[in-house]
Scaffold this motif. Structure first.
Motif, PDB file in Angstrom:
ATOM      1  N   PRO A  13      17.642-129.516 -39.104  1.00 62.72           N
ATOM      2  CA  PRO A  13      16.231-129.860 -38.883  1.00 62.72           C
ATOM      3  C   PRO A  13      15.295-128.802 -39.459  1.00 62.72           C
ATOM      4  N   LEU A  14      14.123-129.248 -39.832  1.00 65.58           N
ATOM      5  CA  LEU A  14      13.096-128.349 -40.362  1.00 65.58           C
ATOM      6  C   LEU A  14      12.292-127.784 -39.200  1.00 65.58           C
ATOM      7  N   PRO A  15      12.320-126.467 -39.004  1.00 67.45           N
ATOM      8  CA  PRO A  15      11.528-125.905 -37.904  1.00 67.45           C
ATOM      9  C   PRO A  15      10.032-125.945 -38.210  1.00 67.45           C
ATOM     10  N   ALA A  16       9.254-126.079 -37.175  1.00 67.05           N
ATOM     11  CA  ALA A  16       7.802-126.088 -37.331  1.00 67.05           C
ATOM     12  C   ALA A  16       7.308-124.694 -37.708  1.00 67.05           C
ATOM     13  N   LEU A  17       6.234-124.662 -38.451  1.00 67.36           N
ATOM     14  CA  LEU A  17       5.576-123.391 -38.754  1.00 67.36           C
ATOM     15  C   LEU A  17       4.773-122.950 -37.537  1.00 67.36           C
ATOM     16  N   PRO A  18       4.605-121.652 -37.366  1.00 72.05           N
ATOM     17  CA  PRO A  18       3.739-121.190 -36.267  1.00 72.05           C
ATOM     18  C   PRO A  18       2.317-121.721 -36.452  1.00 72.05           C
ATOM     19  N   PRO A  19       1.619-122.022 -35.366  1.00 68.48           N
ATOM     20  CA  PRO A  19       0.237-122.512 -35.486  1.00 68.48           C
ATOM     21  C   PRO A  19      -0.627-121.547 -36.308  1.00 68.48           C
ATOM     22  N   GLY A  20      -1.365-122.096 -37.253  1.00 64.20           N
ATOM     23  CA  GLY A  20      -2.263-121.291 -38.079  1.00 64.20           C
ATOM     24  C   GLY A  20      -1.596-120.565 -39.230  1.00 64.20           C
ATOM     25  N   ALA A  21      -0.288-120.727 -39.412  1.00 68.80           N
ATOM     26  CA  ALA A  21       0.422-119.974 -40.452  1.00 68.80           C
ATOM     27  C   ALA A  21      -0.114-120.250 -41.854  1.00 68.80           C
ATOM     28  N   LEU A  22      -0.577-121.466 -42.089  1.00 73.25           N
ATOM     29  CA  LEU A  22      -1.055-121.818 -43.429  1.00 73.25           C
ATOM     30  C   LEU A  22      -2.563-121.678 -43.601  1.00 73.25           C
ATOM     31  N   ASP A  23      -3.260-121.350 -42.534  1.00 75.71           N
ATOM     32  CA  ASP A  23      -4.728-121.250 -42.609  1.00 75.71           C
ATOM     33  C   ASP A  23      -5.222-120.361 -43.752  1.00 75.71           C
ATOM     34  N   PRO A  24      -4.652-119.176 -43.973  1.00 74.96           N
ATOM     35  CA  PRO A  24      -5.170-118.331 -45.059  1.00 74.96           C
ATOM     36  C   PRO A  24      -4.984-118.936 -46.451  1.00 74.96           C
ATOM     37  N   TYR A  25      -4.112-119.946 -46.583  1.00 76.53           N
ATOM     38  CA  TYR A  25      -3.810-120.539 -47.887  1.00 76.53           C
ATOM     39  C   TYR A  25      -4.485-121.901 -48.074  1.00 76.53           C
ATOM     40  N   ASP A  26      -5.166-122.362 -47.049  1.00 76.14           N
ATOM     41  CA  ASP A  26      -5.842-123.653 -47.102  1.00 76.14           C
ATOM     42  C   ASP A  26      -7.107-123.536 -47.947  1.00 76.14           C
ATOM     43  N   PHE A  27      -7.404-124.565 -48.717  1.00 76.53           N
ATOM     44  CA  PHE A  27      -8.553-124.543 -49.628  1.00 76.53           C
ATOM     45  C   PHE A  27      -9.870-124.285 -48.885  1.00 76.53           C
ATOM     46  N   SER A  28     -10.034-124.905 -47.733  1.00 72.11           N
ATOM     47  CA  SER A  28     -11.286-124.715 -46.984  1.00 72.11           C
ATOM     48  C   SER A  28     -11.456-123.256 -46.562  1.00 72.11           C
ATOM     49  N   HIS A  29     -10.361-122.574 -46.278  1.00 67.11           N
ATOM     50  CA  HIS A  29     -10.419-121.146 -45.943  1.00 67.11           C
ATOM     51  C   HIS A  29     -10.881-120.340 -47.158  1.00 67.11           C
ATOM     52  N   TRP A  30     -10.374-120.688 -48.322  1.00 73.27           N
ATOM     53  CA  TRP A  30     -10.778-119.990 -49.544  1.00 73.27           C
ATOM     54  C   TRP A  30     -12.270-120.176 -49.786  1.00 73.27           C
ATOM     55  N   VAL A  31     -12.750-121.399 -49.602  1.00 69.48           N
ATOM     56  CA  VAL A  31     -14.173-121.669 -49.811  1.00 69.48           C
ATOM     57  C   VAL A  31     -15.015-120.820 -48.867  1.00 69.48           C
ATOM     58  N   LYS A  32     -14.598-120.742 -47.602  1.00 66.07           N
ATOM     59  CA  LYS A  32     -15.331-119.926 -46.616  1.00 66.07           C
ATOM     60  C   LYS A  32     -15.358-118.460 -47.039  1.00 66.07           C
ATOM     61  N   GLN A  33     -14.249-117.970 -47.590  1.00 63.73           N
ATOM     62  CA  GLN A  33     -14.211-116.575 -48.046  1.00 63.73           C
ATOM     63  C   GLN A  33     -15.223-116.351 -49.172  1.00 63.73           C
ATOM     64  N   PHE A  34     -15.293-117.290 -50.125  1.00 64.02           N
ATOM     65  CA  PHE A  34     -16.242-117.148 -51.221  1.00 64.02           C
ATOM     66  C   PHE A  34     -17.674-117.245 -50.727  1.00 64.02           C
ATOM     67  N   GLU A  35     -17.915-118.138 -49.765  1.00 67.01           N
ATOM     68  CA  GLU A  35     -19.256-118.257 -49.198  1.00 67.01           C
ATOM     69  C   GLU A  35     -19.663-116.975 -48.500  1.00 67.01           C
ATOM     70  N   THR A  36     -18.727-116.359 -47.792  1.00 65.61           N
ATOM     71  CA  THR A  36     -19.000-115.098 -47.105  1.00 65.61           C
ATOM     72  C   THR A  36     -19.308-113.991 -48.116  1.00 65.61           C
ATOM     73  N   LEU A  37     -18.542-113.952 -49.199  1.00 69.54           N
ATOM     74  CA  LEU A  37     -18.765-112.935 -50.222  1.00 69.54           C
ATOM     75  C   LEU A  37     -20.110-113.122 -50.922  1.00 69.54           C
ATOM     76  N   SER A  38     -20.456-114.370 -51.207  1.00 69.25           N
ATOM     77  CA  SER A  38     -21.713-114.606 -51.928  1.00 69.25           C
ATOM     78  C   SER A  38     -22.943-114.383 -51.019  1.00 69.25           C
ATOM     79  N   ALA A  39     -22.758-114.512 -49.720  1.00 63.38           N
ATOM     80  CA  ALA A  39     -23.864-114.281 -48.777  1.00 63.38           C
ATOM     81  C   ALA A  39     -24.087-112.794 -48.531  1.00 63.38           C
ATOM     82  N   ALA A  40     -23.104-111.979 -48.836  1.00 71.47           N
ATOM     83  CA  ALA A  40     -23.203-110.532 -48.562  1.00 71.47           C
ATOM     84  C   ALA A  40     -24.068-109.810 -49.565  1.00 71.47           C
TER      85      ALA A  40
END
Length: 160
Positions: free
Chosen positions: A133-160
């Motif tokens: 069986p395929l074990p589940a990933l820990p909750p939030g494990a993929l969040d840093p690699y999700d496209f929406s997370h990347w967009v938020k990082q760029f928005e944060t950088l451009s607002a600074a």
């Protein structure tokens, strides 16, 4: 049709590795879908379990094959290491990954039940690895690699 393992990629000096794996897995009776796009002008001998395509397939067809696979195969090139697109595909599509990339063991979501490292893990256990069986990933494990997370990082950088 469901596949135990799926690969699509250009030869890029990977034919011999793909041939060896295709022959081994074919002899074990594993249902695979290994597809390789040849180098221009190159010819290849027929290999059971390895399909040499005339040209690459479109991305929706590739996604369809990924969805019908239990596991993805990644053969990195000699100078390649770290997190790869194929690794991310496996994670986001919730698939196991067979790879020759030893650096996967240092990733925060590494789990030997999700990743089989060629030339390090015992090849005699490949069928058991694929069947387990395929074990589940820990909750939030993929969040840093999700496209929406990347967009938020760029928005944060451009607002600074």
């Amino acid at each position: 049709m469901l596949f135990r393992s799926y690969f699509l990629g250009q030869d890029k000096h990977r034919f011999e590795t793909l041939r060896t794996l295709a022959e081994q897995w074919h002899s074990l009776g594993l249902r695979t879908c290994l597809r390789m796009v040849p180098e221009p002008g190159q010819t290849y001998p027929p290999v059971p379990g390895l399909e040499v395509l005339a040209h690459s397939i479109d991305y929706p067809s590739n996604i369809d094959s990924i969805n019908r696979a239990r596991c993805l195969l990644e053969i990195t090139q000699a100078n390649q290491s770290g997190l790869t697109v194929r690794c991310l595909e496996a994670l986001f599509f919730d698939k196991k990954l067979i790879t020759n990339n030893t650096s996967v063991r240092a990733l925060p979501f590494y789990n030997p039940a999700r990743f089989f490292v060629l030339e390090q893990d015992d090849p005699a256990t490949i069928a058991a690895f694929l069947a387990a069986p395929l074990p589940a990933l820990p909750p939030g494990a993929l969040d840093p690699y999700d496209f929406s997370h990347w967009v938020k990082q760029f928005e944060t950088l451009s607002a600074a």
